[in-house]
Write a protein that holds these residues in place. Structure first.
Motif, PDB file in Angstrom:
ATOM      1  N   ALA A   1     141.382 123.416  71.566  1.00 34.29           N
ATOM      2  CA  ALA A   1     141.394 121.732  71.357  1.00 34.29           C
ATOM      3  C   ALA A   1     142.662 121.166  70.990  1.00 34.29           C
ATOM      4  O   ALA A   1     143.412 121.880  70.050  1.00 34.29           O
ATOM      5  CB  ALA A   1     140.330 121.638  69.997  1.00 34.29           C
ATOM      6  N   GLY A   2     143.218 120.263  71.666  1.00 37.39           N
ATOM      7  CA  GLY A   2     144.643 119.753  71.459  1.00 37.39           C
ATOM      8  C   GLY A   2     144.476 118.273  72.165  1.00 37.39           C
ATOM      9  O   GLY A   2     143.696 117.800  72.552  1.00 37.39           O
ATOM     10  N   SER A   3     145.738 117.869  71.706  1.00 42.42           N
ATOM     11  CA  SER A   3     146.055 116.358  72.357  1.00 42.42           C
ATOM     12  C   SER A   3     146.532 116.455  73.548  1.00 42.42           C
ATOM     13  O   SER A   3     147.250 117.661  74.147  1.00 42.42           O
ATOM     14  CB  SER A   3     147.275 115.801  71.482  1.00 42.42           C
ATOM     15  OG  SER A   3     148.499 116.573  71.356  1.00 42.42           O
ATOM     16  N   THR A   4     146.328 115.640  74.372  1.00 44.37           N
ATOM     17  CA  THR A   4     146.632 115.480  75.875  1.00 44.37           C
ATOM     18  C   THR A   4     146.710 113.833  76.056  1.00 44.37           C
ATOM     19  O   THR A   4     146.701 112.841  75.237  1.00 44.37           O
ATOM     20  CB  THR A   4     145.532 116.043  76.847  1.00 44.37           C
ATOM     21  OG1 THR A   4     146.133 115.926  78.188  1.00 44.37           O
ATOM     22  CG2 THR A   4     144.220 115.508  76.802  1.00 44.37           C
ATOM     23  N   SER A   5     146.711 113.590  77.352  1.00 44.36           N
ATOM     24  CA  SER A   5     146.719 111.940  77.792  1.00 44.36           C
ATOM     25  C   SER A   5     145.891 111.856  79.137  1.00 44.36           C
ATOM     26  O   SER A   5     145.679 112.892  79.821  1.00 44.36           O
ATOM     27  CB  SER A   5     148.206 111.325  77.888  1.00 44.36           C
ATOM     28  OG  SER A   5     148.812 112.340  78.809  1.00 44.36           O
TER      29      SER A   5
ATOM     30  N   THR B   1     135.449 131.492  71.643  1.00 45.94           N
ATOM     31  CA  THR B   1     136.474 131.623  70.637  1.00 45.94           C
ATOM     32  C   THR B   1     137.292 130.119  70.648  1.00 45.94           C
ATOM     33  O   THR B   1     138.025 130.023  71.741  1.00 45.94           O
ATOM     34  CB  THR B   1     137.544 132.881  70.853  1.00 45.94           C
ATOM     35  OG1 THR B   1     136.723 133.887  70.937  1.00 45.94           O
ATOM     36  CG2 THR B   1     138.597 132.840  70.039  1.00 45.94           C
ATOM     37  N   LEU B   2     137.373 129.651  69.586  1.00 51.71           N
ATOM     38  CA  LEU B   2     137.963 128.130  69.562  1.00 51.71           C
ATOM     39  C   LEU B   2     139.482 128.112  69.001  1.00 51.71           C
ATOM     40  O   LEU B   2     139.578 128.472  67.776  1.00 51.71           O
ATOM     41  CB  LEU B   2     136.944 126.979  69.001  1.00 51.71           C
ATOM     42  CG  LEU B   2     137.514 125.542  68.960  1.00 51.71           C
ATOM     43  CD1 LEU B   2     137.860 125.050  70.233  1.00 51.71           C
ATOM     44  CD2 LEU B   2     136.472 124.622  68.286  1.00 51.71           C
ATOM     45  N   THR B   3     140.243 127.537  69.598  1.00 53.37           N
ATOM     46  CA  THR B   3     141.734 127.549  68.859  1.00 53.37           C
ATOM     47  C   THR B   3     142.010 126.014  68.748  1.00 53.37           C
ATOM     48  O   THR B   3     141.859 125.274  69.846  1.00 53.37           O
ATOM     49  CB  THR B   3     142.780 128.331  69.744  1.00 53.37           C
ATOM     50  OG1 THR B   3     142.382 129.648  69.920  1.00 53.37           O
ATOM     51  CG2 THR B   3     144.097 127.943  68.985  1.00 53.37           C
ATOM     52  N   ASN B   4     142.494 125.733  67.497  1.00 52.57           N
ATOM     53  CA  ASN B   4     142.525 124.423  67.019  1.00 52.57           C
ATOM     54  C   ASN B   4     144.172 123.985  67.027  1.00 52.57           C
ATOM     55  O   ASN B   4     144.650 124.631  66.248  1.00 52.57           O
ATOM     56  CB  ASN B   4     141.902 124.035  65.638  1.00 52.57           C
ATOM     57  CG  ASN B   4     142.031 122.618  65.461  1.00 52.57           C
ATOM     58  OD1 ASN B   4     142.837 121.752  65.970  1.00 52.57           O
ATOM     59  ND2 ASN B   4     141.502 122.346  64.194  1.00 52.57           N
ATOM     60  N   ASN B   5     144.581 123.081  68.190  1.00 51.53           N
ATOM     61  CA  ASN B   5     145.590 122.813  67.910  1.00 51.53           C
ATOM     62  C   ASN B   5     146.011 121.284  67.804  1.00 51.53           C
ATOM     63  O   ASN B   5     146.905 120.521  68.487  1.00 51.53           O
ATOM     64  CB  ASN B   5     146.449 122.871  69.339  1.00 51.53           C
ATOM     65  CG  ASN B   5     146.662 124.550  69.885  1.00 51.53           C
ATOM     66  OD1 ASN B   5     146.849 125.240  68.660  1.00 51.53           O
ATOM     67  ND2 ASN B   5     146.859 124.825  71.228  1.00 51.53           N
ATOM     68  N   LEU B   6     145.106 120.606  66.948  1.00 52.25           N
ATOM     69  CA  LEU B   6     145.124 119.398  66.749  1.00 52.25           C
ATOM     70  C   LEU B   6     146.087 119.258  65.556  1.00 52.25           C
ATOM     71  O   LEU B   6     145.774 118.754  64.386  1.00 52.25           O
ATOM     72  CB  LEU B   6     143.721 118.664  66.339  1.00 52.25           C
ATOM     73  CG  LEU B   6     142.780 118.708  67.373  1.00 52.25           C
ATOM     74  CD1 LEU B   6     141.191 118.384  66.925  1.00 52.25           C
ATOM     75  CD2 LEU B   6     143.228 117.913  68.382  1.00 52.25           C
TER      76      LEU B   6
ATOM     77  N   GLU C   1     133.709 125.068  60.773  1.00 50.88           N
ATOM     78  CA  GLU C   1     134.874 124.340  60.841  1.00 50.88           C
ATOM     79  C   GLU C   1     135.966 125.278  61.318  1.00 50.88           C
ATOM     80  O   GLU C   1     136.280 126.373  60.836  1.00 50.88           O
ATOM     81  CB  GLU C   1     135.248 123.574  59.576  1.00 50.88           C
ATOM     82  CG  GLU C   1     136.137 122.484  59.803  1.00 50.88           C
ATOM     83  CD  GLU C   1     136.140 121.658  58.431  1.00 50.88           C
ATOM     84  OE1 GLU C   1     135.514 120.506  58.447  1.00 50.88           O
ATOM     85  OE2 GLU C   1     136.831 122.038  57.352  1.00 50.88           O
ATOM     86  N   VAL C   2     136.764 124.827  62.245  1.00 47.84           N
ATOM     87  CA  VAL C   2     138.016 125.723  62.801  1.00 47.84           C
ATOM     88  C   VAL C   2     139.155 124.978  62.373  1.00 47.84           C
ATOM     89  O   VAL C   2     139.203 123.657  62.894  1.00 47.84           O
ATOM     90  CB  VAL C   2     137.755 125.777  64.169  1.00 47.84           C
ATOM     91  CG1 VAL C   2     139.097 126.505  64.802  1.00 47.84           C
ATOM     92  CG2 VAL C   2     136.283 126.624  64.665  1.00 47.84           C
ATOM     93  N   LEU C   3     139.748 125.673  61.633  1.00 47.59           N
ATOM     94  CA  LEU C   3     141.173 125.112  61.194  1.00 47.59           C
ATOM     95  C   LEU C   3     142.391 125.360  62.110  1.00 47.59           C
ATOM     96  O   LEU C   3     142.412 126.298  62.951  1.00 47.59           O
ATOM     97  CB  LEU C   3     141.651 125.542  59.808  1.00 47.59           C
ATOM     98  CG  LEU C   3     140.554 125.220  58.590  1.00 47.59           C
ATOM     99  CD1 LEU C   3     140.842 125.645  57.501  1.00 47.59           C
ATOM    100  CD2 LEU C   3     140.182 123.794  58.477  1.00 47.59           C
TER     101      LEU C   3
END
Length: 239
Positions: free
Chosen positions: A36-40, A99-104, A168-170
């Motif tokens: 999960a991360g930012s994009t456009s 498996t969720l990786t958080n890049n927010l 919650e995934v940090l």
């Protein structure tokens, strides 16, 4: 007698190995890796707008597949698209591990996230959520006529508010989230953390639990696969 015993002694280890192999294949976990991360994304008028989104880190394993609905933006950072996870239904024990990786990560800090599949239990739902304190509400003047202009109304204290409905995934802590006993059908995947913000920003996708080339409605009636409609704050169309 000796010959029979010798053959039996060789046969038993072979059968044991076969049983272990079959058990291993039957219990092989269906898994995918998401980020999960930012994009456009670029709107039809050419305007580029910021989005958040999921990207498939790999194509999936154990039978499960993961891909962007729009293959042009399959690679993280090249644009926004809902992700589509397909899980073959193999019976009542069908399961999925994400498996969720958080890049927010932003200039103001990091943001937690989580994952929910609407209509399926798992991912920490009903036991792994978090809350945050409600904002303070100070006394203010009343809105009805009164002889005393200093009369105030103080709202009662509020209970904590839900922050995440699932585990919650940090940022910096990839987390395995499991859904067991999946049922056939097509389901909405979305963030379970501040869903009124994170889902409209683009953190959503689709889970298909079925055989290839089919989807199911809520009555388990099969129909062919169809196009996925966008659902985010920049478009009025929803799925």
């Amino acid at each position: 007698m000796h010959l029979f015993t010798s053959k039996t002694s060789r046969l038993i280890p072979g059968l044991a190995a076969l049983v272990l192999l079959l058990a291993s294949n039957a219990s092989q976990a269906q898994a995918v890796n998401l980020t999960a991360g930012s994009t456009s994304t670029t709107l039809p008028d050419g305007q580029n707008v910021p989005m958040w989104g999921y990207h498939c880190t790999d194509a999936g394993s154990g039978g499960a597949t993961c891909a962007a609905a729009n293959p042009v933006v399959q690679t993280a950072g090249t644009g926004w698209s809902p992700i589509v996870i397909t899980v073959p239904y193999v019976g009542a024990n069908t399961s999925l591990t994400v498996t969720l990786t958080n890049n927010l990560t932003f200039a103001g800090g990091t943001i937690p996230t989580s994952l929910t599949i609407v209509g399926q239990l798992g991912g920490g739902l009903a036991g792994g959520g978090t809350t945050t304190a409600s904002p303070a509400h100070t006394g203010q003047g009343v809105t009805w006529p009164t002889y005393d202009a200093t009369t105030t109304s103080t709202p009662p204290a509020q209970l904590p508010r839900v922050q995440s409905f699932g585990t919650e995934v940090l940022v910096g802590t990839p987390t395995a989230l499991t859904w067991s006993n999946l049922r056939p059908g097509t389901y909405l995947i979305e963030s379970g953390t501040h869903p009124s913000i994170q889902a409209p920003m683009g953190l959503y996708g689709i889970l298909v639990v079925t055989t290839a080339g089919q989807r199911f409605d809520n009555r388990l009636r099969a129909y062919p696969t169809d196009a996925t409609l966008p659902r985010h704050r920049h478009c009025g169309v929803s799925i």
